[in-house]
Design a protein around this motif. Structure first.
Motif, PDB file in Angstrom:
ATOM      1  N   ASN A 161       0.861  -1.182   0.000  1.00 44.22           N
ATOM      2  CA  ASN A 161       0.000   0.000   0.000  1.00 44.22           C
ATOM      3  C   ASN A 161       0.898   1.233   0.000  1.00 44.22           C
ATOM      4  OD1 ASN A 161      -2.683  -1.238   0.315  1.00 44.22           O
ATOM      5  ND2 ASN A 161      -1.883  -1.919   2.285  1.00 44.22           N
ATOM      6  N   TYR A 165      -0.576   9.187  -5.000  1.00 44.58           N
ATOM      7  CA  TYR A 165      -1.285  10.466  -5.029  1.00 44.58           C
ATOM      8  C   TYR A 165      -0.542  11.535  -4.222  1.00 44.58           C
ATOM      9  CZ  TYR A 165      -3.392   8.217  -0.833  1.00 44.58           C
ATOM     10  OH  TYR A 165      -3.610   7.559   0.351  1.00 44.58           O
ATOM     11  N   MET A 169      -3.463  14.801   0.187  1.00 43.50           N
ATOM     12  CA  MET A 169      -4.428  13.815   0.706  1.00 43.50           C
ATOM     13  C   MET A 169      -4.092  13.467   2.159  1.00 43.50           C
ATOM     14  SD  MET A 169      -6.524  12.175  -1.902  1.00 43.50           S
ATOM     15  CE  MET A 169      -6.463  10.413  -1.704  1.00 43.50           C
ATOM     16  N   LYS A 172      -4.730  16.599   4.450  1.00 34.58           N
ATOM     17  CA  LYS A 172      -6.135  16.828   4.777  1.00 34.58           C
ATOM     18  C   LYS A 172      -6.674  15.734   5.697  1.00 34.58           C
ATOM     19  CE  LYS A 172      -7.625  20.634   2.764  1.00 34.58           C
ATOM     20  NZ  LYS A 172      -6.325  21.297   2.744  1.00 34.58           N
ATOM     21  N   ARG A 173      -6.264  14.497   5.486  1.00 36.87           N
ATOM     22  CA  ARG A 173      -6.780  13.434   6.364  1.00 36.87           C
ATOM     23  C   ARG A 173      -6.362  13.688   7.806  1.00 36.87           C
ATOM     24  NH1 ARG A 173      -4.642   8.799   2.908  1.00 36.87           N
ATOM     25  NH2 ARG A 173      -6.246   8.423   1.342  1.00 36.87           N
ATOM     26  N   ARG A 174      -5.142  14.188   8.004  1.00 32.03           N
ATOM     27  CA  ARG A 174      -4.740  14.419   9.381  1.00 32.03           C
ATOM     28  C   ARG A 174      -5.292  15.728   9.937  1.00 32.03           C
ATOM     29  NH1 ARG A 174       1.670  14.577   9.971  1.00 32.03           N
ATOM     30  NH2 ARG A 174       1.254  15.620  11.922  1.00 32.03           N
TER      31      ARG A 174
ATOM     32  N   PRO B  88     -11.668  10.165   8.694  1.00 27.61           N
ATOM     33  CA  PRO B  88     -10.736  10.041   7.563  1.00 27.61           C
ATOM     34  C   PRO B  88      -9.987   8.708   7.521  1.00 27.61           C
ATOM     35  CG  PRO B  88     -10.147  11.922   8.989  1.00 27.61           C
ATOM     36  CD  PRO B  88     -11.420  11.368   9.512  1.00 27.61           C
ATOM     37  N   MET B 272     -11.487  16.344  -0.307  1.00 27.17           N
ATOM     38  CA  MET B 272     -11.222  16.132   1.115  1.00 27.17           C
ATOM     39  C   MET B 272     -12.007  17.132   1.971  1.00 27.17           C
ATOM     40  SD  MET B 272      -8.778  13.681   1.380  1.00 27.17           S
ATOM     41  CE  MET B 272      -9.504  12.754   0.047  1.00 27.17           C
ATOM     42  N   THR B 281     -11.347   4.253   0.315  1.00 30.04           N
ATOM     43  CA  THR B 281     -10.680   3.071  -0.200  1.00 30.04           C
ATOM     44  C   THR B 281     -10.403   2.202   1.020  1.00 30.04           C
ATOM     45  OG1 THR B 281      -8.751   2.254  -1.402  1.00 30.04           O
ATOM     46  CG2 THR B 281      -8.387   4.174  -0.009  1.00 30.04           C
ATOM     47  N   GLU B 283      -7.536  -0.419   2.702  1.00 29.24           N
ATOM     48  CA  GLU B 283      -6.191  -0.965   2.581  1.00 29.24           C
ATOM     49  C   GLU B 283      -6.102  -2.151   3.522  1.00 29.24           C
ATOM     50  OE1 GLU B 283      -3.295   2.113   3.339  1.00 29.24           O
ATOM     51  OE2 GLU B 283      -3.786   3.148   1.473  1.00 29.24           O
ATOM     52  N   LYS B 298      -9.935   4.508   4.384  1.00 28.22           N
ATOM     53  CA  LYS B 298      -9.417   5.882   4.328  1.00 28.22           C
ATOM     54  C   LYS B 298     -10.200   6.687   3.311  1.00 28.22           C
ATOM     55  CE  LYS B 298      -4.593   4.874   5.339  1.00 28.22           C
ATOM     56  NZ  LYS B 298      -3.239   4.802   4.787  1.00 28.22           N
ATOM     57  N   TRP B 299     -10.330   7.974   3.575  1.00 29.59           N
ATOM     58  CA  TRP B 299     -10.935   8.857   2.575  1.00 29.59           C
ATOM     59  C   TRP B 299     -10.156   8.714   1.271  1.00 29.59           C
ATOM     60  CZ3 TRP B 299     -11.369  14.320   5.332  1.00 29.59           C
ATOM     61  CH2 TRP B 299     -12.401  14.281   6.265  1.00 29.59           C
ATOM     62  N   ASP B 300     -10.888   8.572   0.197  1.00 26.81           N
ATOM     63  CA  ASP B 300     -10.265   8.494  -1.119  1.00 26.81           C
ATOM     64  C   ASP B 300     -10.815   9.637  -1.976  1.00 26.81           C
ATOM     65  OD1 ASP B 300      -8.608   7.540  -3.065  1.00 26.81           O
ATOM     66  OD2 ASP B 300      -9.788   5.764  -3.538  1.00 26.81           O
ATOM     67  N   SER B 301     -10.361   9.730  -3.195  1.00 25.20           N
ATOM     68  CA  SER B 301     -10.805  10.820  -4.052  1.00 25.20           C
ATOM     69  C   SER B 301     -10.823  10.391  -5.507  1.00 25.20           C
ATOM     70  CB  SER B 301      -9.863  12.010  -3.891  1.00 25.20           C
ATOM     71  OG  SER B 301     -10.146  12.981  -4.883  1.00 25.20           O
TER      72      SER B 301
END
Ligand code: SF4
Ligand code: SF4
Ligand code: SF4
Ligand code: SF4
Lengths: 261, 379
Positions: A161, A165, A169, A172-174, B88, B272, B281, B283, B298-301
């Protein structure tokens, strides 16, 4: 149950600072599991004991800068089943690839008292320009969790994994506030591959591009925006000429701005 | 009591938080962190951005001091409530090797019981939209549902709109009309500072009973209405939604998609920050010894290549295809899929796009070029 042979792993060094190999040693908590799961057969940074090849996995750090290294990497490829390059030097030529934009002979004559003793190549090049590479792990230095992920994936026969990208990403996730939008700080995150966990923006710094270009990077659009933020053409050249200066999208972008200076 | 309105003095606002906390709610709401108003824990009124406001435009956000000490004198920031309802990163389950087989360890952790403080009308609508996505009969997402059914919502009616807001165009604000437990309108007048509080549910009424209140007079309600009406006139952006689905469907090959692709970084910031974007997605990770595995969501796009990867490559390889997918999903195919627009006009995607790409501007460009063609043809 018959005892399964542990996969033999070698760690090789070419032109580099050793930082990526240290990431492996830095896996303190995970190191026991690493040591239990694999046989680190060749790793001069950690031990002098050397086990003969062939190896199941070779982790290669560093770029190719000398004729001798160009031969040695062929040898490494021959004794390795899986060859994984680690870090910006091995995947893009590293900071030493700045020489690729200049005449290396000039540097040699300035730096060394007896230039005749120096045997070096014109360019610092990534491993993939010399031999087939099975997986490239980015970063300057690499992220230790990504390294463990790649090794685990290999050991368990699955795909790692390691997304290609943007850093945005992860940023923003954190929940980090975007430094470019909220303070006008130039950030390379939108054109840089994720993997570090968006560390720099979390410390109010723009991304330096350590993980190299992301998939389909739009460097031209980001540069145009940086210009609006007040960044000069000269500083744009510098920004794209970091550890991943010779990665193609960054190289081309820096050349565009070099011409505009 | 539902539908009734009361006055709450500014000095009694803390009592509202106290009442919620006493009931076992974790109070979360707007707070200043890293130079922006984000959503985080609110222990006391002092944690709210008192006396601050925000200036927003395409690709630009700045905090500014206000001249007064308004508690809710700003609009929405980079976070949205989806962080809490649809986290997220979420571990779905783990599996452990067990002799020859393995056992699954589900993630049964009790999610917190949140009270959301300061939910704007556009955000309420965004929550309804995500409800349709996640709690849709047979296809209910248990993680979302477990969080969603426990929340308490204190809405705030906007009395000032932001530079990238366009809820009026999307008919989602600025006044909160449904879906809240309590809704506040903040009023500052000379030395007076108070809230007009509207009760939305029985739960809301119960909480409000622990707070000193007075019944609101028609004149108080009128003042509150006027303030909200003023916000409605201040919208920083406008989007003409007339037959928007048809407009976009007929223009899937419009040259504007190529033009926006020259600017779009396909960085995914817009997805986001969008309070309705829901894609994820999963994992699967294993540990080095192969004894434990974990599935993480997890947030994906839709801006990543992997998102549309099928055997042999990505369906949406170009930036043009990815931007078009995003915009047409928000404003057109969402209507086919869920019966509403996927956009509530909160403006986050405009403000937090690193290069200031503006969804309203993109639609306008397409609409105007059509209009221009028609008039050229003498239409
Ligand atoms: S701070 Fe940098 S990495 Fe983070 S969202 Fe902004 S541009 Fe992207
Ligand atoms: S879009 Fe409307 S409801 Fe949302 S913050 Fe702006 S003014 Fe308030
Ligand atoms: S529209 Fe803006 S935020 Fe969205 S992917 Fe493109 S550049 Fe990034
Ligand atoms: S598309 Fe943009 S304006 Fe619409 S809801 Fe999403 S973030 Fe808000």
């Amino acid at each position: 149950m018959a005892k399964v042979r542990k996969p033999k792993v070698a760690v090789w060094k070419f032109a580099s600072c050793d930082g990526c190999q240290l990431s492996l040693l830095d896996c303190e908590d995970e190191l026991l599991a690493v040591a239990g799961a694999i046989d680190i057969a060749y790793f001069l940074e950690a031990s002098r004991a050397v086990v003969e090849g062939p190896y199941d996995i070779s982790l290669v750090e560093g770029s190719i800068t000398t004729p001798h290294d160009a031969e040695r990497i062929q040898e490494v490829r021959r004794v390795s089943k899986f060859l994984i390059t680690i870090g910006a030097c091995a995947t893009a030529g590293g900071i030493q690839a700045l020489r690729n934009f200049k005449d290396v002979k000039e540097f040699i004559s300035i730096v060394y008292a007896k230039p005749a003793y120096i045997s070096t190549l014109e360019k610092s090049t990534p491993i993939a320009e010399h031999v087939k590479v099975d997986f490239e792990l980015r970063g300057c230095p690499i992220n230790k969790y990504q390294l463990i992920e790649v090794i685990s994936a290999f050991l368990n026969g699955r795909k790692p994994n390691v997304p290609s990208y943007s850093v945005c990403m992860e940023c923003k996730r954190r929940g980090t506030v975007c430094v470019m939008t909220a303070y006008g700080t130039p950030c390379l995150g939108p054109v840089t591959q994720a993997g570090c966990g968006a560390i720099c923006p979390a410390y109010h710094r723009g991304c330096y591009g350590c993980f190299g270009p992301k998939e389909t990077p739009n460097t031209a659009s980001l540069s145009a925006w940086w210009r609006k933020l007040g960044v000069t053409e000269q500083d744009l050249v510098r920004a794209f000429r970091g550890f991943n200066a010779y990665a193609e999208p960054f190289r081309k972008e820096s050349e565009v701005h070099e011409q505009k200076q | 009591m539902i539908g009734e309105q009361f006055l709450v003095e500014r000095r009694d606002l803390q009592k509202l938080l106290d009442a919620l906390q006493k009931k076992g709610y974790e109070t979360v709401g707007p707070t200043i962190r890293e130079g922006a108003i984000v959503y985080g824990p609110i222990a006391s009124v002092e944690d709210l951005p008192i006396g601050w406001t925000d200036e927003q435009d395409g690709g630009r956000y700045r905090l500014k001091r206000r001249e007064d000490s308004a508690v809710f004198g700003y609009v929405v920031g980079p976070h949205s409530w989806k962080r809490f309802l649809h986290p997220p990163v979420l571990s779905l389950w783990k599996a452990r090797r067990n002799g020859k087989g393995f056992e699954v360890v589900p993630n049964n952790a009790e999610p917190p019981q949140y009270a959301f403080i300061g939910v704007r009308s556009c955000e309420l609508h965004a929550i309804f939209i995500q409800d349709r996505v996640f709690t849709n009969g047979k296809f209910t997402d248990p993680h979302y549902q477990a969080r969603r059914q426990k929340i308490f919502i204190v809405a705030v009616n906007c009395v000032q709109a932001g530079g990238t807001c366009f809820c009026v165009s999307m008919k989602t604000g600025p006044r909160a009309t449904v879906g809240f437990d309590l809704a506040l309108t903040e009023i500052l007048e000379g030395q007076r500072h108070y809230f007009v509080a509207e009760v939305g549910t029985e739960k809301g009424a119960e909480i409000l009973r622990s707070v000193p209140t007075k019944p609101a007079q028609p004149s108080d309600i009128q003042i509150a209405e006027d303030r909200v009406a003023r916000a409605a006139r201040q919208m920083g952006r406008h989007l003409d939604t007339t037959n928007i689905r048809e407009l976009l469907y007929r223009n899937l090959e419009h040259p504007r998609w190529d033009e926006v692709a020259t600017r779009c970084l396909n960085c995914a910031n817009c997805t986001m920050v969008c309070p309705t974007c829901f894609c994820t997605t999963v994992e699967d990770v294993t540990d080095l010894t192969g004894t434990e595995a974990e599935r993480v969501r997890k947030w994906d796009s839709c801006f990543t290549l992997d998102f549309s990867y099928v055997h042999g490559g990505s369906v949406r390889a170009s930036a043009r295809a990815r931007y078009r997918q995003w915009l047409t999903h928000k404003l057109a195919s969402w209507i086919d899929q869920f019966g509403t627009s996927g956009c509530v006009g909160c403006g986050r995607c405009i403000t937090w796009c690193p290069v200031g790409i503006d969804i309203t501007e993109e639609v306008r460009a397409i609409r105007q070029s059509e209009a221009a063609q028609l008039s050229e043809r003498g239409g």
